[in-house]
Design an enzyme around this catalytic site. Structure first.
Site, PDB file in Angstrom:
ATOM      1  N   CYS A 175       1.206   1.082  -1.829  1.00 14.72           N
ATOM      2  CA  CYS A 175       1.106   1.872  -0.588  1.00 14.72           C
ATOM      3  C   CYS A 175       2.491   2.382  -0.184  1.00 14.72           C
ATOM      4  O   CYS A 175       2.636   3.520   0.245  1.00 14.72           O
ATOM      5  CB  CYS A 175       0.578   1.040   0.578  1.00 14.72           C
ATOM      6  SG  CYS A 175      -0.811  -0.002   0.201  1.00 14.72           S
ATOM      7  N   ASP A 176       3.503   1.531  -0.272  1.00 11.61           N
ATOM      8  CA  ASP A 176       4.807   1.832   0.344  1.00 11.61           C
ATOM      9  C   ASP A 176       5.931   2.084  -0.655  1.00 11.61           C
ATOM     10  O   ASP A 176       7.039   2.462  -0.250  1.00 11.61           O
ATOM     11  CB  ASP A 176       5.222   0.662   1.262  1.00 11.61           C
ATOM     12  CG  ASP A 176       4.206   0.440   2.373  1.00 11.61           C
ATOM     13  OD1 ASP A 176       3.563   1.419   2.786  1.00 11.61           O
ATOM     14  OD2 ASP A 176       4.047  -0.719   2.814  1.00 11.61           O
ATOM     15  N   CYS A 232       2.414  -4.307   0.196  1.00 14.81           N
ATOM     16  CA  CYS A 232       1.656  -3.435  -0.707  1.00 14.81           C
ATOM     17  C   CYS A 232       2.600  -2.439  -1.387  1.00 14.81           C
ATOM     18  O   CYS A 232       2.970  -1.422  -0.788  1.00 14.81           O
ATOM     19  CB  CYS A 232       0.562  -2.711   0.070  1.00 14.81           C
ATOM     20  SG  CYS A 232      -0.365  -1.566  -0.954  1.00 14.81           S
TER      21      CYS A 232
END
Ligand code: NAP
Length: 302
Positions: free
Chosen positions: A133-134, A130
């Site tokens: 997300c990261d 992701c």
């Protein structure tokens, strides 16, 4: 006994809940994780009618709140099976069993893995599925994205704004994803394209340090130093728990057409987990409406 149990609180399941509640049916939505499904990882939705820009999280939250306000009940448990007792069905979760007249399976899909050594061990230590997300952890670092679909392309574009260098590794020399995004990536000086290649090895100390990439045509390997590898090689439908009862195709998708009707009367499939050509937010929501309409008819008749 609920009229309708919906498995999955992604866009398809949430839309189904809205339609079923508006038809005055009692509705239970079962969700294994959190509401929203995979759309919550999308930073900016630009192709859903009405809003020119909206984040996936905001979109999912609005639809969740809309379904809740209409009276849909939510329980956060993973559904692990369905029993068909004719007019009555039982949805079995890890904790309980819920009886209902009709079921809508809207479980979506999960990330496909590369299937190479150390992949699982390095999740959170260099491997991610992701980018939104990261990605922030890799500011001014070197990263690679593997895949050639829209997810990989959009991840690479997102990371190009953050990372020093983004290697985009694809197993062919033509992308499956949209040309517009490919062209946008070609404008970025820090994006390097690695065609006809697969990631064959992950080198790590405590964290990922480099990847071995093999050219499929020549068999030659090269080592690319990266701090992060974002895997975006598609998704696998989450239907395994229902496979004994529901007919799936060879790729694991539920054999249901645009009417969302499965091989079992009273059980419907909505969203990315059924056989279909276009897997988009708008088609997932449309499935939710269609499946709910069918489920309402079935529940009213039984
Ligand atoms: P996808 O379209 O299925 O693409 C998966 C990519 O990974 C393909 O390029 C495939 O290569 C490659 N691949 C598969 N297995 C691999 C492996 N083991 N090793 C290396 N490469 C592998 O998946 P996706 O990009 O996640 O997209 C899923 C759906 O969501 C698509 O319909 C997509 O259009 C849609 N989507 C839409 C948007 C948007 O509209 N904004 C954004 C994201 C996703 P091949 O091409 O050689 O098969």
């Amino acid at each position: 006994m609920y009229d309708i149990v919906i498995i999955g609180a992604g866009p398809a399941g949430l839309t189904a809940a809205i339609y079923a509640r508006r038809a005055s049916k009692s509705v239970l939505v079962l969700e294994a994780m959190s509401y929203g499904g995979q759309i919550i990882n999308t930073p900016d939705i630009e192709n859903y009618p009405v809003a020119a820009h909206i984040s996936g999280y905001e979109f999912a939250t609005k639809v969740y709140e809309q379904a809740q306000a209409l009276g849909a009940e939510f329980i956060f448990e993973k559904a692990v099976g369905i029993k068909d007792n004719g007019a009555a069905k039982e949805v079995v979760t890890t904790d309980n069993t819920y009886e209902c007249k009709a079921v809508i399976i809207a479980t979506g899909s999960e990330n496909r893995k590369l299937g190479i050594e150390n992949e699982e061990k390095l999740v959170g230590r260099g491997i991610s599925y992701c980018a939104t997300c990261d990605g922030a952890f890799y500011r001014n670092k070197k990263v690679a994205v593997v895949g050639g679909g829209n997810t990989a392309l959009e991840d690479a574009l997102y990371l190009a704004d953050l990372a020093e260098t983004v290697y985009l590794i694809h197993r062919r020399d033509a992308f499956r994803g949209d040309d517009t995004t490919v062209n946008a990536l070609k404008q970025r000086e820090n994006v390097k394209f690695v065609y006809n290649s697969t990631v064959t090895k992950l080198n790590a100390e405590k964290r990922l340090t480099s990847i071995e990439v093999t050219d499929k045509n020549t068999g030659e390997t090269q080592t690319i130093e990266v701090n992060g590898l974002f895997v975006a090689v598609g998704r696998i439908p989450e239907n395994q728990n229902f496979a004994q009862l529901i007919s799936l195709d060879e790729a694991g998708y539920i054999k249901a057409g645009e009417d969302c009707i499965t091989n079992v009367p009273g059980i419907y499939a909505a969203g990315d987990n059924r056989v279909k050509n276009v897997r988009q937010l708008v088609t997932a929501a449309a499935d939710g409406a269609v499946a709910a309409t069918e489920a309402v008819k079935f529940a009213s008749a039984h």
